[in-house]
Design a protein around this motif. Structure first.
Motif, PDB file in Angstrom:
ATOM      1  N   ARG A  44       0.854  -1.103  -0.104  1.00 61.98           N
ATOM      2  CA  ARG A  44       0.044  -0.033   0.099  1.00 61.98           C
ATOM      3  C   ARG A  44       0.921   1.372  -0.122  1.00 61.98           C
ATOM      4  NH1 ARG A  44      -4.640   0.050   4.360  1.00 61.98           N
ATOM      5  NH2 ARG A  44      -4.997   1.984   3.675  1.00 61.98           N
ATOM      6  N   LEU A  45       2.074   1.339   0.590  1.00 56.13           N
ATOM      7  CA  LEU A  45       2.896   2.363   0.858  1.00 56.13           C
ATOM      8  C   LEU A  45       3.302   2.546  -0.634  1.00 56.13           C
ATOM      9  CD1 LEU A  45       4.369   4.503   2.295  1.00 56.13           C
ATOM     10  CD2 LEU A  45       6.122   2.636   2.721  1.00 56.13           C
ATOM     11  N   ALA A  46       3.603   1.564  -1.230  1.00 58.67           N
ATOM     12  CA  ALA A  46       4.299   1.513  -2.683  1.00 58.67           C
ATOM     13  C   ALA A  46       3.518   2.303  -3.656  1.00 58.67           C
ATOM     14  CB  ALA A  46       4.730   0.199  -3.334  1.00 58.67           C
ATOM     15  N   VAL A  47       2.081   2.241  -3.721  1.00 61.60           N
ATOM     16  CA  VAL A  47       1.103   2.698  -4.679  1.00 61.60           C
ATOM     17  C   VAL A  47       0.761   4.062  -4.176  1.00 61.60           C
ATOM     18  CG1 VAL A  47       0.584   0.403  -5.548  1.00 61.60           C
ATOM     19  CG2 VAL A  47      -0.876   1.335  -3.699  1.00 61.60           C
ATOM     20  N   LEU A  48       0.978   4.536  -3.239  1.00 59.04           N
ATOM     21  CA  LEU A  48       0.474   5.851  -2.628  1.00 59.04           C
ATOM     22  C   LEU A  48       0.782   6.849  -3.630  1.00 59.04           C
ATOM     23  CD1 LEU A  48       1.064   6.033   1.180  1.00 59.04           C
ATOM     24  CD2 LEU A  48      -1.021   5.786  -0.022  1.00 59.04           C
ATOM     25  N   GLU A  49       0.039   7.902  -3.779  1.00 57.86           N
ATOM     26  CA  GLU A  49       0.512   8.840  -4.816  1.00 57.86           C
ATOM     27  C   GLU A  49       1.683   9.779  -4.247  1.00 57.86           C
ATOM     28  OE1 GLU A  49      -0.879   9.952  -7.864  1.00 57.86           O
ATOM     29  OE2 GLU A  49      -2.222   8.373  -7.974  1.00 57.86           O
ATOM     30  N   THR A  50       1.666  10.081  -3.134  1.00 55.78           N
ATOM     31  CA  THR A  50       2.598  10.939  -2.349  1.00 55.78           C
ATOM     32  C   THR A  50       3.100  10.128  -1.272  1.00 55.78           C
ATOM     33  OG1 THR A  50       0.989  12.176  -1.116  1.00 55.78           O
ATOM     34  CG2 THR A  50       1.814  13.193  -3.119  1.00 55.78           C
ATOM     35  N   THR A  51       4.615   9.879  -1.051  1.00 55.58           N
ATOM     36  CA  THR A  51       5.087   9.435   0.134  1.00 55.58           C
ATOM     37  C   THR A  51       4.872  10.140   1.371  1.00 55.58           C
ATOM     38  OG1 THR A  51       6.747   8.600  -1.462  1.00 55.58           O
ATOM     39  CG2 THR A  51       7.062   8.561   0.951  1.00 55.58           C
ATOM     40  N   PRO A  52       4.330   9.311   2.277  1.00 52.39           N
ATOM     41  CA  PRO A  52       3.945   9.882   3.682  1.00 52.39           C
ATOM     42  C   PRO A  52       5.169  10.630   4.225  1.00 52.39           C
ATOM     43  CG  PRO A  52       3.181   8.037   3.746  1.00 52.39           C
ATOM     44  CD  PRO A  52       3.927   8.070   2.515  1.00 52.39           C
ATOM     45  N   GLU A  53       5.064  11.615   5.107  1.00 57.13           N
ATOM     46  CA  GLU A  53       5.906  12.549   5.653  1.00 57.13           C
ATOM     47  C   GLU A  53       7.032  11.681   6.513  1.00 57.13           C
ATOM     48  OE1 GLU A  53       6.594  16.662   8.308  1.00 57.13           O
ATOM     49  OE2 GLU A  53       4.712  15.905   7.379  1.00 57.13           O
ATOM     50  N   ASN A  54       6.369  10.795   7.266  1.00 57.04           N
ATOM     51  CA  ASN A  54       6.965   9.992   8.060  1.00 57.04           C
ATOM     52  C   ASN A  54       6.641   8.569   7.944  1.00 57.04           C
ATOM     53  OD1 ASN A  54       8.159   8.216  10.071  1.00 57.04           O
ATOM     54  ND2 ASN A  54       7.546   9.684  11.802  1.00 57.04           N
ATOM     55  N   PRO A  55       7.384   7.978   6.618  1.00 56.11           N
ATOM     56  CA  PRO A  55       6.748   6.654   6.366  1.00 56.11           C
ATOM     57  C   PRO A  55       6.732   5.413   7.236  1.00 56.11           C
ATOM     58  CG  PRO A  55       8.640   7.354   4.842  1.00 56.11           C
ATOM     59  CD  PRO A  55       8.644   8.343   6.025  1.00 56.11           C
ATOM     60  N   VAL A  56       7.827   5.643   8.448  1.00 62.97           N
ATOM     61  CA  VAL A  56       7.652   4.641   9.486  1.00 62.97           C
ATOM     62  C   VAL A  56       6.547   4.772  10.214  1.00 62.97           C
ATOM     63  CG1 VAL A  56       9.143   3.617  11.256  1.00 62.97           C
ATOM     64  CG2 VAL A  56      10.151   4.677   9.494  1.00 62.97           C
ATOM     65  N   ALA A  57       6.273   6.028  10.877  1.00 70.17           N
ATOM     66  CA  ALA A  57       4.982   5.980  11.399  1.00 70.17           C
ATOM     67  C   ALA A  57       3.668   5.602  10.700  1.00 70.17           C
ATOM     68  CB  ALA A  57       4.780   7.548  11.914  1.00 70.17           C
ATOM     69  N   TRP A  58       3.667   5.946   9.597  1.00 68.82           N
ATOM     70  CA  TRP A  58       2.636   5.635   8.471  1.00 68.82           C
ATOM     71  C   TRP A  58       2.464   3.970   8.452  1.00 68.82           C
ATOM     72  CZ3 TRP A  58       1.887   2.798   4.097  1.00 68.82           C
ATOM     73  CH2 TRP A  58       0.409   3.157   3.776  1.00 68.82           C
ATOM     74  N   LEU A  59       3.665   3.263   8.462  1.00 70.28           N
ATOM     75  CA  LEU A  59       3.697   1.898   8.368  1.00 70.28           C
ATOM     76  C   LEU A  59       3.052   1.462   9.681  1.00 70.28           C
ATOM     77  CD1 LEU A  59       7.136   1.247   6.425  1.00 70.28           C
ATOM     78  CD2 LEU A  59       4.646   0.560   5.631  1.00 70.28           C
ATOM     79  N   PHE A  60       3.429   1.677  10.637  1.00 70.41           N
ATOM     80  CA  PHE A  60       3.265   1.336  11.960  1.00 70.41           C
ATOM     81  C   PHE A  60       1.563   1.534  12.022  1.00 70.41           C
ATOM     82  CE2 PHE A  60       7.249   0.915  13.175  1.00 70.41           C
ATOM     83  CZ  PHE A  60       7.295  -0.171  14.104  1.00 70.41           C
ATOM     84  N   ARG A  61       1.333   2.570  11.855  1.00 70.43           N
ATOM     85  CA  ARG A  61      -0.370   3.001  11.862  1.00 70.43           C
ATOM     86  C   ARG A  61      -1.173   1.849  10.750  1.00 70.43           C
ATOM     87  NH1 ARG A  61      -0.047   7.861  11.457  1.00 70.43           N
ATOM     88  NH2 ARG A  61      -0.608   8.357   9.313  1.00 70.43           N
ATOM     89  N   VAL A  62      -0.610   1.645   9.709  1.00 72.52           N
ATOM     90  CA  VAL A  62      -1.356   0.751   8.671  1.00 72.52           C
ATOM     91  C   VAL A  62      -1.181  -0.619   9.209  1.00 72.52           C
ATOM     92  CG1 VAL A  62      -1.086  -0.217   6.717  1.00 72.52           C
ATOM     93  CG2 VAL A  62      -1.074   2.337   6.824  1.00 72.52           C
ATOM     94  N   VAL A  63      -0.189  -1.030   9.571  1.00 72.40           N
ATOM     95  CA  VAL A  63      -0.101  -2.529  10.293  1.00 72.40           C
ATOM     96  C   VAL A  63      -0.746  -2.719  11.502  1.00 72.40           C
ATOM     97  CG1 VAL A  63       1.725  -3.797  11.691  1.00 72.40           C
ATOM     98  CG2 VAL A  63       2.363  -2.856   9.335  1.00 72.40           C
TER      99      VAL A  63
END
Lengths: 171, 177
Positions: A39-58
């Motif tokens: 899901r991170l790979a297909v985002l139009e714009t990369t989140p400002e904090n990808p790690v925090a974004w990943l933890f939230r999605v996970v």
């Protein structure tokens, strides 16, 4: 779209911690983590904090997967608890990974997720507070309470300076 | 078990020795890096190939609109009112009038091309008055409206009942009769 090299570095660096984090709720942690990275790979714009974004999605995915699996099979929760090891066997470590896993699994989920996100995920207390939708001080309290409980369960004495009210402290 | 951890204190990262020891354990991972990268690339390709939702729905929307228009026109065509038939009563010419004085009968296309004011019912012979005369809107087209038929009057018409070209507008022939 995220740079493939950055995605690869994120996988190498954070996938194990994310999997351990997801395993607090469900048994199919690797699927949840894999889906989060895709899901991170297909985002139009990369989140400002990808790690925090990943933890939230996970976290969201793992919670949903845990609910779905409990609805599907009641015994799957027990099967997940007896599932794959949470930590790699490490002869050089001061703790037995199996004991750490059992002890960590005995903690309440609120304390467990904070400890995993902070110790192995590398998130700050502020990031964890945003992740679990609570205050930073509350996250810190949960973390300290979890660490104290782990110490007690693993038989590790607590230093007087860090926690003077610890009953295991001889002082 | 952990006597080696003592004495301990927080380092610059805020972690005690116990926490550092816990953190030194490496989480086991069954996540396959290559599979994630493959799936990510596959999903990216799909998302790039798929056009925007507005573009995806453009042609279906156009097709649906044209279908609605076609159905509407079909319904209107099926429910179109039947062509209106207009009957024109022509006053019978006087019997005493010699037939030789009558002018040559006008042909139907000539009648159709004449204006209503120039129409002279006396110019039509008795046999022609029994024939329905159809006025065509356009040459070669099926008549839509009006359709005019000449029907012999059962009794002599009064001046007020005279020639009616239109239902709502009685035509005043004046001195022509």
């Amino acid at each position: 779209m995220i740079d493939p090299e950055l995605l690869g570095r994120l996988i190498d660096r954070h996938a194990p911690a994310l999997e351990l984090y997801a395993r607090q709720w469900c048994g199919s942690a690797e699927d949840v983590v894999q889906e989060a990275f895709v899901r991170l790979a297909v985002l139009e714009t990369t989140p400002e904090n990808p790690v925090a974004w990943l933890f939230r999605v996970v976290r969201n995915g793992a919670v949903n997967a845990g609910i779905a699996s409990r609805r599907r099979k009641r015994h799957e929760e027990a099967a997940a608890a007896n599932g794959p090891a949470w930590f790699q066997p490490d002869a050089g470590s001061e703790f037995d990974p199996d004991i750490v896993q059992v002890t960590l699994a005995s903690l309440p989920i609120e304390q467990r997720e904070v400890i995993v996100a902070h110790l192995w995920g590398g998130l700050s207390f502020q990031e964890i507070a945003e992740l679990v939708h609570t205050s930073r001080s509350s996250v810190h309290r949960r973390y300290q309470a979890g660490i104290v409980t782990l110490r007690e369960l693993m038989g590790v004495s607590c230093p007087a300076r860090s926690n003077p009210k610890d009953p295991t402290n001889p002082a | 078990m952990s006597s080696s951890l003592e004495p301990e204190g927080s380092d610059e990262s805020g972690l005690s020795g116990f926490e550092r020891s816990l953190g030194s354990l490496k989480p086991a991972s069954r996540v396959q890096r290559d599979r994630i990268l493959f799936l990510a690339g596959q999903r990216q390709a799909k998302s790039l190939k798929r056009p925007h939702w507005s573009a995806r729905n453009l042609w279906p929307a156009i097709a649906a609109s044209l279908a609605v228009v076609s159905i509407g026109q079909g319904v209107l065509l099926a429910r179109r009112p039947t062509p209106e038939v207009r009957t024109v009563y022509v006053r019978m010419p006087p019997e005493s009038a010699p037939s030789s004085e009558r002018p040559e009968p006008a042909s139907m296309p000539q009648i159709a091309s004449r204006s209503a004011v120039a129409f002279d019912p006396r110019a039509i012979p008795a046999v022609d008055r029994r024939l329905p005369l159809t006025f065509f809107d356009e040459p070669g087209r099926t008549p839509n409206s009006p359709v005019i038929a000449l029907v012999p009057a059962e009794k002599p018409l009064t001046a007020a009942e005279g020639l009616k070209i239109r239902r709502s507008e009685p035509f005043d022939l004046g001195d022509s009769l």
